[in-house]
Design a protein around this motif. Sequence first.
Motif, PDB file in Angstrom:
ATOM      1  N   GLY A  25       0.799  -1.215   0.000  1.00 27.96           N
ATOM      2  CA  GLY A  25       0.000   0.000   0.000  1.00 27.96           C
ATOM      3  C   GLY A  25       0.834   1.269   0.000  1.00 27.96           C
ATOM      4  O   GLY A  25       0.323   2.354  -0.218  1.00 27.96           O
ATOM      5  N   GLU A  26       2.134   1.136   0.255  1.00 29.55           N
ATOM      6  CA  GLU A  26       3.012   2.306   0.229  1.00 29.55           C
ATOM      7  C   GLU A  26       3.201   2.783  -1.208  1.00 29.55           C
ATOM      8  O   GLU A  26       3.233   1.985  -2.141  1.00 29.55           O
ATOM      9  N   ILE A  27       3.333   4.113  -1.352  1.00 31.50           N
ATOM     10  CA  ILE A  27       3.503   4.710  -2.673  1.00 31.50           C
ATOM     11  C   ILE A  27       4.769   5.552  -2.666  1.00 31.50           C
ATOM     12  O   ILE A  27       4.975   6.371  -1.769  1.00 31.50           O
ATOM     13  N   TYR A  28       5.596   5.340  -3.682  1.00 33.26           N
ATOM     14  CA  TYR A  28       6.840   6.089  -3.831  1.00 33.26           C
ATOM     15  C   TYR A  28       6.918   6.670  -5.227  1.00 33.26           C
ATOM     16  O   TYR A  28       6.513   6.024  -6.196  1.00 33.26           O
ATOM     17  N   ASP A  29       7.463   7.874  -5.319  1.00 28.40           N
ATOM     18  CA  ASP A  29       7.782   8.495  -6.603  1.00 28.40           C
ATOM     19  C   ASP A  29       9.286   8.400  -6.818  1.00 28.40           C
ATOM     20  O   ASP A  29      10.058   8.827  -5.959  1.00 28.40           O
ATOM     21  N   TYR A  30       9.677   7.839  -7.945  1.00 29.27           N
ATOM     22  CA  TYR A  30      11.080   7.792  -8.349  1.00 29.27           C
ATOM     23  C   TYR A  30      11.265   8.877  -9.396  1.00 29.27           C
ATOM     24  O   TYR A  30      10.515   8.946 -10.371  1.00 29.27           O
ATOM     25  N   LEU A  31      12.245   9.742  -9.162  1.00 34.31           N
ATOM     26  CA  LEU A  31      12.395  10.969  -9.933  1.00 34.31           C
ATOM     27  C   LEU A  31      13.462  10.846 -11.015  1.00 34.31           C
ATOM     28  O   LEU A  31      14.434  10.103 -10.863  1.00 34.31           O
ATOM     29  N   HIS A  32      13.269  11.594 -12.093  1.00 33.89           N
ATOM     30  CA  HIS A  32      14.229  11.662 -13.217  1.00 33.89           C
ATOM     31  C   HIS A  32      14.403  10.307 -13.915  1.00 33.89           C
ATOM     32  O   HIS A  32      15.484  10.003 -14.417  1.00 33.89           O
ATOM     33  N   VAL A  33      13.355   9.514 -13.943  1.00 35.96           N
ATOM     34  CA  VAL A  33      13.407   8.192 -14.574  1.00 35.96           C
ATOM     35  C   VAL A  33      13.111   8.357 -16.069  1.00 35.96           C
ATOM     36  O   VAL A  33      12.039   8.847 -16.435  1.00 35.96           O
ATOM     37  N   PRO A  34      14.040   7.963 -16.933  1.00 37.65           N
ATOM     38  CA  PRO A  34      13.795   8.081 -18.371  1.00 37.65           C
ATOM     39  C   PRO A  34      12.630   7.190 -18.823  1.00 37.65           C
ATOM     40  O   PRO A  34      12.396   6.115 -18.246  1.00 37.65           O
ATOM     41  N   LEU A  35      11.944   7.634 -19.837  1.00 41.32           N
ATOM     42  CA  LEU A  35      10.815   6.881 -20.391  1.00 41.32           C
ATOM     43  C   LEU A  35      11.226   5.460 -20.754  1.00 41.32           C
ATOM     44  O   LEU A  35      10.486   4.515 -20.510  1.00 41.32           O
ATOM     45  N   LYS A  36      12.426   5.280 -21.312  1.00 40.20           N
ATOM     46  CA  LYS A  36      12.859   3.939 -21.727  1.00 40.20           C
ATOM     47  C   LYS A  36      12.988   2.986 -20.540  1.00 40.20           C
ATOM     48  O   LYS A  36      12.744   1.791 -20.673  1.00 40.20           O
ATOM     49  N   ILE A  37      13.322   3.505 -19.373  1.00 38.76           N
ATOM     50  CA  ILE A  37      13.406   2.668 -18.171  1.00 38.76           C
ATOM     51  C   ILE A  37      12.004   2.234 -17.751  1.00 38.76           C
ATOM     52  O   ILE A  37      11.762   1.067 -17.425  1.00 38.76           O
ATOM     53  N   TYR A  38      11.065   3.170 -17.757  1.00 38.96           N
ATOM     54  CA  TYR A  38       9.671   2.834 -17.449  1.00 38.96           C
ATOM     55  C   TYR A  38       9.134   1.788 -18.430  1.00 38.96           C
ATOM     56  O   TYR A  38       8.510   0.802 -18.021  1.00 38.96           O
ATOM     57  N   GLU A  39       9.369   1.999 -19.701  1.00 34.66           N
ATOM     58  CA  GLU A  39       8.866   1.063 -20.709  1.00 34.66           C
ATOM     59  C   GLU A  39       9.467  -0.323 -20.529  1.00 34.66           C
ATOM     60  O   GLU A  39       8.783  -1.338 -20.703  1.00 34.66           O
ATOM     61  N   ALA A  40      10.748  -0.382 -20.179  1.00 29.93           N
ATOM     62  CA  ALA A  40      11.400  -1.673 -19.957  1.00 29.93           C
ATOM     63  C   ALA A  40      10.820  -2.363 -18.722  1.00 29.93           C
ATOM     64  O   ALA A  40      10.606  -3.575 -18.720  1.00 29.93           O
ATOM     65  N   MET A  41      10.549  -1.588 -17.677  1.00 29.22           N
ATOM     66  CA  MET A  41       9.949  -2.185 -16.489  1.00 29.22           C
ATOM     67  C   MET A  41       8.543  -2.678 -16.780  1.00 29.22           C
ATOM     68  O   MET A  41       8.144  -3.752 -16.350  1.00 29.22           O
TER      69      MET A  41
END
Length: 66
Positions: A25-41
Amino acid sequence: MPSSVVAHMDYYPASATLRITYTSGEIYDYLHVPLKIYEAMKASTAKGFYLNKFIKGIYPYKKVTS
């Protein structure tokens, strides 16, 4: 997106912020993450492993809520 660690994730391209909602239930924001890293995840079959290997300890974060 079944994962024992990650319940949900969102990506905000304007700020390059990856928001992870953990199964706890915890929520974290990870900052300065490139779009390609998000897409890979997003494409990964092991979201928790990807998060631990390629995001945690690499990108700054802030806790949003618990």
